[in-house]
Design a protein around this motif. Structure first.
Motif, PDB file in Angstrom:
ATOM      1  N   GLN A  51       0.815  -1.219   0.000  1.00 46.02           N
ATOM      2  CA  GLN A  51       0.000   0.000   0.000  1.00 46.02           C
ATOM      3  C   GLN A  51       0.851   1.272   0.000  1.00 46.02           C
TER       4      GLN A  51
ATOM      5  N   ILE B 207      -0.324   4.015  -2.315  1.00 43.09           N
ATOM      6  CA  ILE B 207      -1.636   4.645  -2.111  1.00 43.09           C
ATOM      7  C   ILE B 207      -1.757   5.295  -0.735  1.00 43.09           C
TER       8      ILE B 207
ATOM      9  N   SER C 226      -4.603   8.450   0.746  1.00 41.28           N
ATOM     10  CA  SER C 226      -5.715   8.523  -0.201  1.00 41.28           C
ATOM     11  C   SER C 226      -6.931   9.083   0.538  1.00 41.28           C
TER      12      SER C 226
ATOM     13  N   LYS D 168     -12.115   8.193   2.871  1.00 39.58           N
ATOM     14  CA  LYS D 168     -12.958   6.986   2.899  1.00 39.58           C
ATOM     15  C   LYS D 168     -12.913   6.315   4.266  1.00 39.58           C
TER      16      LYS D 168
ATOM     17  N   TRP E 107     -12.503   2.313   1.555  1.00 39.73           N
ATOM     18  CA  TRP E 107     -11.073   2.579   1.300  1.00 39.73           C
ATOM     19  C   TRP E 107     -10.409   1.315   0.725  1.00 39.73           C
TER      20      TRP E 107
ATOM     21  N   GLU F 244     -11.926   0.876  -2.909  1.00 41.45           N
ATOM     22  CA  GLU F 244     -11.610   1.906  -3.899  1.00 41.45           C
ATOM     23  C   GLU F 244     -10.113   2.044  -4.180  1.00 41.45           C
ATOM     24  N   TYR F 245      -9.302   1.978  -3.140  1.00 36.24           N
ATOM     25  CA  TYR F 245      -7.871   2.223  -3.332  1.00 36.24           C
ATOM     26  C   TYR F 245      -7.011   0.959  -3.207  1.00 36.24           C
ATOM     27  N   THR F 246      -7.285   0.196  -2.144  1.00 38.40           N
ATOM     28  CA  THR F 246      -6.345  -0.865  -1.767  1.00 38.40           C
ATOM     29  C   THR F 246      -6.379  -2.047  -2.726  1.00 38.40           C
TER      30      THR F 246
ATOM     31  N   GLU G 102      -4.841  -1.509  -6.178  1.00 37.53           N
ATOM     32  CA  GLU G 102      -3.376  -1.408  -6.117  1.00 37.53           C
ATOM     33  C   GLU G 102      -2.758  -2.794  -5.874  1.00 37.53           C
TER      34      GLU G 102
END
Ligand code: GUN
Ligand code: ZN
Length: 431
Positions: A78, A81, A84, A87, A92, A95-97, A100
């Motif tokens: 991570q 990211i 970020s 969230k 979170w 959407e991000y983790t 990635e």
């Protein structure tokens, strides 16, 4: 042989259990004698110099020499990211983790991020870290290989998830067991690496997967087991729907024999009384992740209550849910969170959490996390006046703790003047 000169800070006892003066050992004009990878002797510099006249001297003046930091819970995949915006935990992750983490099937990408993460850790004075990887075995191999290049002691494991995650990350009961077993044989106790069986958290594993990981652990009981526990209210509600027959979040892990001495549970913010009692009884450890808890809005860790139960607590960045690779910044956040819980953690206790506390949580307290004869020479040199604002406060200090506290609260990588790993002063390309 090498002889480091400075003010040496080490621990003789746990400052949560004994008086601070009986806990900390401070040697001004002290020395640490390093022989190969290990600390051979610690004491007055002048005495060591006359006993070992041929040792090469590294004079760090008035700087503090301590153990390197031990970050007992983080996610190297991570790194890209971190920070970020906006969230809660579950979105979170989605959407991000997860997007990635998908990239880590590519070993070259994994290697690049592992390399950057380890260099950032060294720059920040962290000499050991326990990291989650992704579900891809490439992410695990890349991480251990990069750590081995740097002679760093690390703990890591393949994250296991066979439900409630995108198809591209999902493993299965059998593949998680087989891959984890192969990785244990390859990496556990190899060089300075240790393996942690790593179910991500209860919602992303079926009961069958948790059961098979519990069985795997009974085959390799000296491995660690790392996971998340009771981080956010929404997560806990979801868990109780997924496992309606369980009395508590921790009870789920317990049903599958995952609550033992070598278990390390990240976060533990909203624990119920019987969960706290079980952690104490099983001698499991908690990874306290303060910058993550404020950033993702998870809540306030009950340091006062949990430390009074004598449960072992380590300190962790939880990057990229956490917002800094610096254990000094993490210490600062731990102090502030604890203030909100009506408990002013003493600077000695803060430093303990980030070194010895974390090393105990990883079962490595006889090897790292302190300055003692026979321990690995994983050391840091801390400048107690690393910025103008810290220096002007430090000058007015009336005692050692007042002089250290501004660095604990306002310090970052600029305070870490040198990092030693495995008996060598590191020339890190990020310096
Ligand atoms: N719970 C499950 N996975 C994660 C993660 O990657 N980060 C945090 N902070 N909590 C989690
Ligand atoms: Zn985590």
């Amino acid at each position: 042989m090498k002889l480091l000169k400075g003010t040496i800070l080490s621990f003789a006892n746990n400052p949560f259990l004994v008086d601070i003066n009986d806990s900390v050992k401070l040697i001004e004009s002290g020395g640490v004698l390093v022989d190969g990878s290990f600390i051979r002797d610690v004491g007055e510099f002048s005495k060591l110099k006359s006993n070992y006249p041929h040792a090469r001297v590294y004079n760090y003046g008035k700087n503090l020499i301590t153990s390197g930091f031990v970050d007992c819970h983080m996610h190297y995949p991570q790194t890209a990211i971190i920070a970020s915006y906006g969230k809660r935990l579950l979105d979170w992750l989605n959407e991000y983790t997860f997007p990635e983490e998908k990239k880590f099937t590519d070993k070259n990408y994994a290697r690049k991020v592992a390399s950057l993460t380890l260099d950032l850790c060294i720059k920040n004075g962290t000499t050991t870290l326990a990291s989650f990887c992704t579900t891809s075995i490439n992410s695990v191999d890349a991480f251990f290989e990069e750590a081995k290049k740097r002679n760093m002691s690390v703990i890591a494991g393949k994250t296991c998830m066979d439900r409630n995650a995108p198809e591209y990350l999902i493993d299965s009961v059998n593949s998680a067991y087989d891959d984890s077993k192969r990785l244990i044989k390859k990496w556990h106790n190899s060089n300075r690496s240790y393996y942690a069986i790593t179910p991500r958290f209860a919602p992303t594993s079926t009961p069958e997967q948790l059961d098979s990981l519990g069985s795997l652990w009974s085959e390799y009981p000296d491995c660690l087991m790392q996971t998340h526990l009771s981080e956010q209210k929404e997560e806990i509600e979801w868990v109780s729907k997924l496992f309606p027959e369980s009395d508590s979040y921790l009870d789920i892990y317990d049903k599958f024999n995952l609550v033992k001495k070598n278990s390390i549970f990240g976060h533990c913010i909203h624990l119920k009384g019987n969960e706290i009692e079980m952690l104490k009884e099983r001698q499991s450890s908690i990874a306290h992740c303060p910058t993550s808890n404020t950033f993702i809005g998870s809540g306030i860790f009950k340091m006062k209550e949990i430390s009074s139960k004598k449960i072992n607590i380590g300190l962790a960045t939880d990057t990229g849910g956490g917002t800094s690779f610096s254990m000094l910044r993490t210490i600062s956040e731990a102090y502030k969170i604890s203030q909100l819980n009506n408990f002013s953690i003493h600077p000695a206790q803060l430093f303990w959490l980030a070194t010895v506390g974390s090393s105990i949580s990883l079962g490595l307290e006889s090897k790292i996390g302190n300055i003692k004869k026979g321990y690995y020479a994983d050391l840091i040199v801390i400048n107690l006046a690393s910025t103008i604002e810290i220096e002007q406060r430090q000058k007015r200090a009336k005692n050692f703790w007042e002089s250290f506290f501004p660095t604990l609260i306002m310090g970052d990588d600029r305070a870490i003047t040198k990092t030693w790993v495995n008996g060598n002063e590191i020339k890190n390309k990020l310096y």
